[in-house]
Structures are given as structure tokens and as C-alpha cells.
Design a protein around this motif. Structure first.
Motif, PDB file in Angstrom:
ATOM      1  N   LEU A 147       7.601 -10.811  -6.630  1.00 45.46           N
ATOM      2  CA  LEU A 147       6.341 -11.207  -5.995  1.00 45.46           C
ATOM      3  C   LEU A 147       6.548 -12.354  -5.015  1.00 45.46           C
ATOM      4  O   LEU A 147       5.884 -12.413  -3.969  1.00 45.46           O
ATOM      5  CB  LEU A 147       5.322 -11.592  -7.063  1.00 45.46           C
ATOM      6  N   VAL A 153       1.161  -3.970  -4.332  1.00 43.03           N
ATOM      7  CA  VAL A 153       1.761  -3.531  -5.592  1.00 43.03           C
ATOM      8  C   VAL A 153       1.224  -2.155  -5.951  1.00 43.03           C
ATOM      9  O   VAL A 153       0.007  -1.952  -6.024  1.00 43.03           O
ATOM     10  CB  VAL A 153       1.475  -4.530  -6.732  1.00 43.03           C
ATOM     11  N   ARG A 198       2.073 -15.858 -12.322  1.00 45.12           N
ATOM     12  CA  ARG A 198       2.130 -14.490 -11.792  1.00 45.12           C
ATOM     13  C   ARG A 198       0.820 -14.125 -11.097  1.00 45.12           C
ATOM     14  O   ARG A 198       0.817 -13.499 -10.036  1.00 45.12           O
ATOM     15  CB  ARG A 198       2.426 -13.501 -12.922  1.00 45.12           C
ATOM     16  N   LEU A 246       0.268 -12.855  -7.281  1.00 43.62           N
ATOM     17  CA  LEU A 246      -0.402 -11.578  -7.012  1.00 43.62           C
ATOM     18  C   LEU A 246      -1.608 -11.758  -6.091  1.00 43.62           C
ATOM     19  O   LEU A 246      -1.831 -10.958  -5.181  1.00 43.62           O
ATOM     20  CB  LEU A 246      -0.837 -10.924  -8.323  1.00 43.62           C
ATOM     21  N   ALA A 259       7.414  -6.093 -10.371  1.00 43.70           N
ATOM     22  CA  ALA A 259       6.412  -7.082  -9.977  1.00 43.70           C
ATOM     23  C   ALA A 259       6.478  -8.305 -10.865  1.00 43.70           C
ATOM     24  O   ALA A 259       5.463  -8.799 -11.367  1.00 43.70           O
ATOM     25  CB  ALA A 259       5.014  -6.471 -10.002  1.00 43.70           C
ATOM     26  N   ALA A 309      -1.717  -5.660 -13.979  1.00 38.68           N
ATOM     27  CA  ALA A 309      -1.181  -7.004 -14.173  1.00 38.68           C
ATOM     28  C   ALA A 309      -1.374  -7.502 -15.598  1.00 38.68           C
ATOM     29  O   ALA A 309      -0.589  -8.308 -16.091  1.00 38.68           O
ATOM     30  CB  ALA A 309      -1.835  -7.963 -13.190  1.00 38.68           C
TER      31      ALA A 309
END
Length: 372
Positions: free
Chosen positions: A19, A124, A112, A116, A14, A41
Motif C-alpha cells: 500500500l 485495490v 493500514r 488505504l 495489500a 480490508a
């Protein structure tokens, strides 16, 4: 399940590239599963600031429908570069990295998070380590998971970084040490707590370099400055120097000896860091790194083309993800899509690897190179 209609796609890792791939696929109504070994995360710091280039990373963000949101988070002023003389601290002429004029900065963690947030909630699967991939003989692959279970997929994409568990299915290449180590240090609330450093760094980045050594610092968001103390030497430099990496003062003393004679304003980066020193030896994959096409499996980002961290890696990883997603959306089948993607990505990565190697030599000059 009819894989022609509804292919089972697994993205292992990820990171930014994986992503981006998932985001573009979902934007076009395609199913995808991202498997990530980390528990969440926020399980670890995501690193420093990134300059996102108009011709690579921004193209991927546009394909994912995130470019406008990126613009609200990015810092255009972060493109500023300063080159300082190591001995005097005086400013030297410097044009900065040779990339797009439109390359605003953003913290890696913010980027990121943006990717996400664009995904469906269950995309995820955290705490899902992949230990390897095995072909099933019909173009599909079986992933072996850390908990001892397995799952089968029509396409496996290794987006799992430098030490990829998927790469061995395609290539026996392994990362090798570049001869350069970065030691990272951080400074918090700099405008108030480290004002002289904040003024020296400005809104972007600074660099000072001499034979085999360099100091760089970059402005991050929220008043944070991240510094990289770079030098050429063996990967086990600390053992050679009898320095315990867990002993911060011993690391500091050794670094000050290594940079003896540099201007005190620059040595502030070694004397007054808030966060602990973090040792980061730099590794690369052989260049060129290519492989014979194998149905049902491919790589992107650092898993495919690990390069020195000089501003291209994150951009290329996201572009890889967007290009692969586009191929999967437009081509008639998975195998045609993967071959079309690899036909674009592999030649591009060869040139980029060459450029990055040259950039690393520019940032941390070999001792045999004259800077005059």
C-alpha cells in the motif's frame, strides 16, 4: 499499451508495504493495481501495535503525504517499556529497543486504514488471489489468478508476505521455523475490566523473560492490551504435549505448566484473557536472502526478507515500498528502477535480518544463555 509511457504495475498483496508503494506512485500520478486475496480490508484482525521509526516507516509515510495524519493517530506515550522479574514481578533496569527516540505507536489496523484511504477507490481489487507468475520472454509477466484467468503486467511486485506466491519466480527460498512460538491473547476494556493488568503494562509495553520463555504485553488503542506468551520448542509443540489447540482450557493448563513459578501478576496474562489463544510459530527466510535480478519482477517486505516480529518488519516493508516507488518515478525505465531499488533494499535487509535475529534471542533467551 506503451509500457515506457504507461507501465502496467501490479502489486500482489495489500499489506503495509504494498500500500505504501501504491500510495507514493499515485501521489506522483502513476497508475498501479493492487491485487489482494482477502475479500475486504476488515476480513481479519490486523494484529497489534507498531512502533513507526523516524528513519524508516515515517520516511515512507512522508513520501506518501501521510505523516501529519499519522501523527494525529499515533501514541507517542506507547514507546514506554518495562522489564519485570519473572519470579517477583519487580521492575528491572531496561532501556527498551534500540531504535529512534521518535517512534510513536499505532495499531496496525489504523495504519493500514490510513494507507488505504489515501488510494483511489478502485486501486485495490479485493477477492483477487494470485496463484503464480510466469515470464512472457520480453520482460513482462503473466499473473495466474485464483479464478482461472490471467493478466499481463510490465512489472509485478510481490508484496504478499511470508508465503509469497511471487517469490518462487525469483528464489527457491522458503521460510523456516525459528524454534520460537508466540501464543497471542487479548484483553478488552482493560482500564475498567483488568485494572491491575493495565497498571502493570502502563502506556506502552512490558516484558518478562527467563531461559527459553517470555511474557510480553502491549497497550493498543481503545483500552485493549495484546499479550504474547513466547517459548522455545518444536513447531508442533501442541502435538508433543497432546494439547488440542481448539481446547482453550487445555492450552491454558499447558501454558501455566510451562511458566510454573512465575509471579502471579504475570500469570494473569495466561489466566484471564478475553480473546482466544492464537498459536503463532515464528518463521524467517534465510539470511542473507538475495536473488539475481530478473526484469519485470521484484519483492518487498516479508516476501523479500521475512524476519522475527521485533519491530523492524513493518517499517522496512513501508520503506521498501517508498524506495521502489521513488525509483520508478525517477529512473528512465522499469528495469533501471528495479535494479536501483534492489541495490538499496537487499543490503539493508541483510543487516536488518541479523539485528532481528539478535533481538529475538534477547526477548526469548535460548536456554544456554545466562541472563545474569
Amino acid at each position: 499499451m506503451n509500457s515506457a509511457r504507461d507501465p502496467r504495475i501490479a502489486v500482489v498483496g495489500a499489506g503495509l508495504g504494498g500500500l505504501a508503494l501504491a500510495g507514493v506512485l499515485q501521489r506522483h500520478g502513476r497508475s498501479v493495481t493492487v491485487l489482494e486475496r482477502e475479500p475486504s480490508a476488515g476480513a481479519r484482525p490486523q494484529g497489534g501495535t507498531l512502533d513507526i521509526h523516524a528513519g524508516t516507516g515515517q520516511l515512507a509515510l512522508r513520501a506518501a503525504g501521510l505523516l501529519d495524519r499519522f501523527r494525529t493517530l499515533a501514541r507517542p506515550e506507547g514507546q514506554e517499556w518495562r522489564l519485570l522479574d519473572p519470579a517477583s514481578g519487580a521492575a528491572l533496569p531496561f532501556t527498551g529497543p534500540a531504535h529512534d527516540d521518535d517512534s510513536p505507536e499505532i495499531d496496525r489496523g489504523q495504519l493500514r486504514g490510513l494507507l488505504l484511504e489515501s488510494l483511489a477507490a478502485d486501486t485495490v481489487r479485493w477477492s483477487c488471489a494470485v496463484t503464480g507468475a510466469a515470464p512472457l520472454g520480453d520482460g513482462t509477466w503473466r499473473l495466474h489468478l485464483g479464478d482461472g484467468t490471467t493478466e499481463d503486467f510490465d512489472l509485478v511486485v510481490g508484496a504478499d508476505g511470508a508465503w509469497s506466491r511471487i517469490r518462487p519466480a525469483l528464489s527457491d527460498a522458503t521460510p523456516t521455523y525459528t524454534g520460537v512460538t508466540f501464543v497471542e491473547a487479548g484483553f478488552d476494556d482493560c482500564d475498567l475490566r483488568h485494572p491491575a493488568l493495565a497498571r502493570m503494562v502502563g502506556n506502552g509495553s512490558l516484558l518478562a523473560k527467563s531461559d527459553g520463555r517470555a511474557l510480553s504485553a502491549q497497550r493498543n488503542s481503545n483500552g485493549h492490551i495484546r499479550a504474547y506468551i513466547a517459548f522455545r520448542g518444536p513447531q508442533d509443540w501442541n502435538l508433543v504435549a497432546d494439547v488440542d489447540l481448539g481446547d482453550q482450557e487445555a492450552v491454558r493448563t499447558h501454558l501455566l505448566e510451562t511458566f510454573d513459578g512465575w509471579d502471579e501478576r504475570l500469570l494473569y496474562l495466561l489466566r484471564h484473557n478475553d480473546s482466544a489463544f492464537v498459536n503463532r510459530p515464528l518463521f524467517v527466510l534465510p539470511a542473507p536472502h538475495t536473488w539475481e535480478h530478473v526484469p519485470g519482477i521484484t519483492l518487498l517486505g516479508d516476501a523479500a526478507h521475512l524476519m522475527p516480529p521485533v519491530g523492524l518488519g513493518a517499517n522496512l516493508a513501508m520503506l521498501d515500498g517508498a524506495d521502489l516507488a521513488h525509483a520508478l518515478i525517477t529512473e528512465s525505465g522499469i528495469d533501471d528502477a528495479v535494479q536501483a531499488y534492489e541495490g538499496i533494499m537487499l543490503p539493508r535487509s541483510i543487516k536488518a535480518a541479523h539485528d532481528c535475529a539478535g533481538a529475538l534471542n534477547h526477548i526469548v533467551p535460548p536456554t544456554s544463555v545466562s541472563l545474569g
